[in-house]
Design a protein around this motif. Structure first.
Motif, short mmCIF file in Angstrom:
data_model
loop_
_atom_site.label_atom_id
_atom_site.label_comp_id
_atom_site.label_asym_id
_atom_site.label_seq_id
_atom_site.Cartn_x
_atom_site.Cartn_y
_atom_site.Cartn_z
N ALA A 297 0.84 -1.20 0.00
CA ALA A 297 0.00 0.00 0.00
C ALA A 297 0.87 1.25 0.00
N ARG A 298 1.93 1.26 0.82
CA ARG A 298 2.81 2.43 0.87
C ARG A 298 3.54 2.63 -0.46
N ALA A 299 3.94 1.53 -1.11
CA ALA A 299 4.62 1.66 -2.40
C ALA A 299 3.69 2.26 -3.44
N THR A 300 2.43 1.85 -3.42
CA THR A 300 1.45 2.42 -4.35
C THR A 300 1.23 3.89 -4.05
N ALA A 301 1.15 4.24 -2.78
CA ALA A 301 0.95 5.64 -2.39
C ALA A 301 2.12 6.50 -2.86
N ALA A 302 3.35 5.99 -2.69
CA ALA A 302 4.53 6.75 -3.11
C ALA A 302 4.55 6.94 -4.61
N ARG A 303 4.18 5.91 -5.36
CA ARG A 303 4.17 6.03 -6.83
C ARG A 303 3.13 7.05 -7.29
N LEU A 304 1.94 7.01 -6.71
CA LEU A 304 0.91 7.97 -7.09
C LEU A 304 1.28 9.40 -6.71
N ARG A 305 1.97 9.54 -5.58
CA ARG A 305 2.40 10.88 -5.16
C ARG A 305 3.49 11.42 -6.09
N ASP A 306 4.44 10.57 -6.45
CA ASP A 306 5.55 11.02 -7.30
C ASP A 306 5.11 11.23 -8.75
N ASP A 307 4.26 10.34 -9.26
CA ASP A 307 3.89 10.40 -10.68
C ASP A 307 2.69 11.31 -10.94
N GLY A 308 1.74 11.33 -10.02
CA GLY A 308 0.51 12.07 -10.28
C GLY A 308 0.18 13.15 -9.28
N GLY A 309 1.03 13.35 -8.28
CA GLY A 309 0.76 14.38 -7.28
C GLY A 309 -0.45 14.08 -6.42
N LEU A 310 -0.78 12.80 -6.25
CA LEU A 310 -1.96 12.40 -5.47
C LEU A 310 -1.53 11.99 -4.06
N GLU A 311 -2.09 12.67 -3.07
CA GLU A 311 -1.78 12.36 -1.68
C GLU A 311 -2.79 11.35 -1.12
N SER A 312 -2.31 10.51 -0.21
CA SER A 312 -3.18 9.53 0.41
C SER A 312 -2.61 9.18 1.78
N THR A 313 -3.42 8.50 2.56
CA THR A 313 -2.99 8.04 3.88
C THR A 313 -3.35 6.58 4.03
N LEU A 314 -2.53 5.86 4.79
CA LEU A 314 -2.73 4.42 4.98
C LEU A 314 -3.79 4.20 6.06
N VAL A 315 -4.76 3.34 5.75
CA VAL A 315 -5.84 3.00 6.68
C VAL A 315 -5.84 1.50 6.89
N GLU A 316 -5.88 1.07 8.13
CA GLU A 316 -5.97 -0.36 8.43
C GLU A 316 -7.36 -0.66 9.00
N LYS A 317 -8.05 -1.58 8.36
CA LYS A 317 -9.37 -2.00 8.81
C LYS A 317 -9.27 -3.43 9.34
N ARG A 318 -9.73 -3.61 10.58
CA ARG A 318 -9.66 -4.93 11.22
C ARG A 318 -11.04 -5.57 11.31
#
Length: 318
Positions: A297-318
């Motif tokens: 999930a973090r790798a996907t977030a980093a790629r979207l931030r670097d390539d598309g300027g899209l910010e996100s936060t990691l959410v864990e659902k139990r």
């Protein structure tokens, strides 16, 4: 020597005649355009969705004012384009009754590459008419297509088969895509069939979906660990699943979340099946997931931030 000169003159004349004949044939080939091979009338047309396509050199004026297709009850043929078929290893079962249909996914469009060629229905494709290709809706039938990013809607007549690209659910004519502001590429849409029962009842012109001026995305972080969990209702059932999710933003109105989903999908089409809009605490939250591990999930977030300027936060659902 006279006979020798005569033979030479004859050979030269023959050579000149052959050269002129070859030149004429080459000229004829240069001026005659090859005829396109007709598409089979009882099988799907070749995959459409050529997003780099465009209009013909002299398109009709005021295409944005072309009226929508007007739904009417048309008999559904039991065979022909409505019989089961297979394309690229996938088998499709067209709808043959008056069943309702609603779906969300990517829309593409096709233009001059197919303009003037037969569609799967046997009709000639006109890129300036309000038509569309669909893999399973009856031919002919009618559908309302909505662009959630701007609230625009059009009504199209389904007369062709396609698209056969993963994640895409409809191929629009050039004019239909123009009216929806989708000519720049594939984008999420909502497709709903207009049933014959609705046509007979005169319900198809009615729509409560109006364009909205949505404010920019409002990023709402998740509560800290241990905080009370709030009731969640997902627009897609997978949204309530457990695992690791990326949250991109939260909106008071659904259209805002839909617009952000379009941005994320355009940045990475492979994420489209993972994107979910969850209604939680009065807000529409756009999330992607679940991911099998937090690192993925973090790798996907980093790629979207670097390539598309899209910010996100990691959410864990139990």
């Amino acid at each position: 020597m006279a006979w020798l000169r005569l033979g030479q003159d004859s050979a030269q004349h023959t050579g000149l005649t052959l050269a002129l004949l070859v030149l004429a044939l080459m000229s004829g080939c240069a001026t005659r355009a090859p005829l396109p091979a007709p598409a089979p009338r009882t099988a799907p047309s070749p995959p459409a969705g050529i997003v780099s396509d465009g209009p013909l050199p002299n398109p009709p004026p005021d295409l944005a004012k072309v009226p929508d297709a007007e739904p009417r009850v048309e008999a559904i043929r039991s065979g022909g384009p409505n019989k089961p078929y297979e394309v690229l290893g996938e088998r499709y079962q067209p709808i043959t009754d008056d069943a309702p249909y609603m779906d969300r996914g990517l829309a593409s469009w096709y233009g001059r590459k197919f303009h003037g060629r037969p569609t799967s229905s046997g009709e000639v494709y006109n890129m300036y008419a309000m038509t569309a290709a669909h893999a399973t809706l009856p031919i002919p039938s009618y559908a309302r297509v909505r662009n959630p990013a701007n609230g625009r809607e059009v009504i199209v007549r389904i007369n062709d088969r396609g698209p056969f690209h993963k994640g895409r659910i409809i191929d629009l004519s050039y004019t239909a895509a123009l009216k929806l502001d989708l000519l720049r590429g594939v984008a999420p849409v909502e497709v709903r069939r207009i049933t014959y029962a609705e046509i007979r009842a005169g319900l198809w012109p009615k729509s409560g979906l109006q364009p909205a001026n949505e404010p920019p995305p409002v990023f709402v972080p998740e509560p800290p660990p241990g905080a009370p969990q709030r009731e969640t209702t997902a627009t897609v059932s997978a949204g309530a699943g457990t695992g690791y999710w990326l949250q991109f933003g939260a909106f008071a109105k659904l259209d805002g979340a839909e617009a952000l989903r379009q941005r994320v999908a355009e940045a990475d089409l492979t994420l489209l099946p993972l994107l979910t809009i969850v209604r939680e605490a009065g807000l529409h939250r756009l999330r992607a997931g679940p991911f099998p591990t937090p690192d993925e999930a973090r790798a996907t977030a980093a790629r979207l931030r670097d390539d598309g300027g899209l910010e996100s936060t990691l959410v864990e659902k139990r």
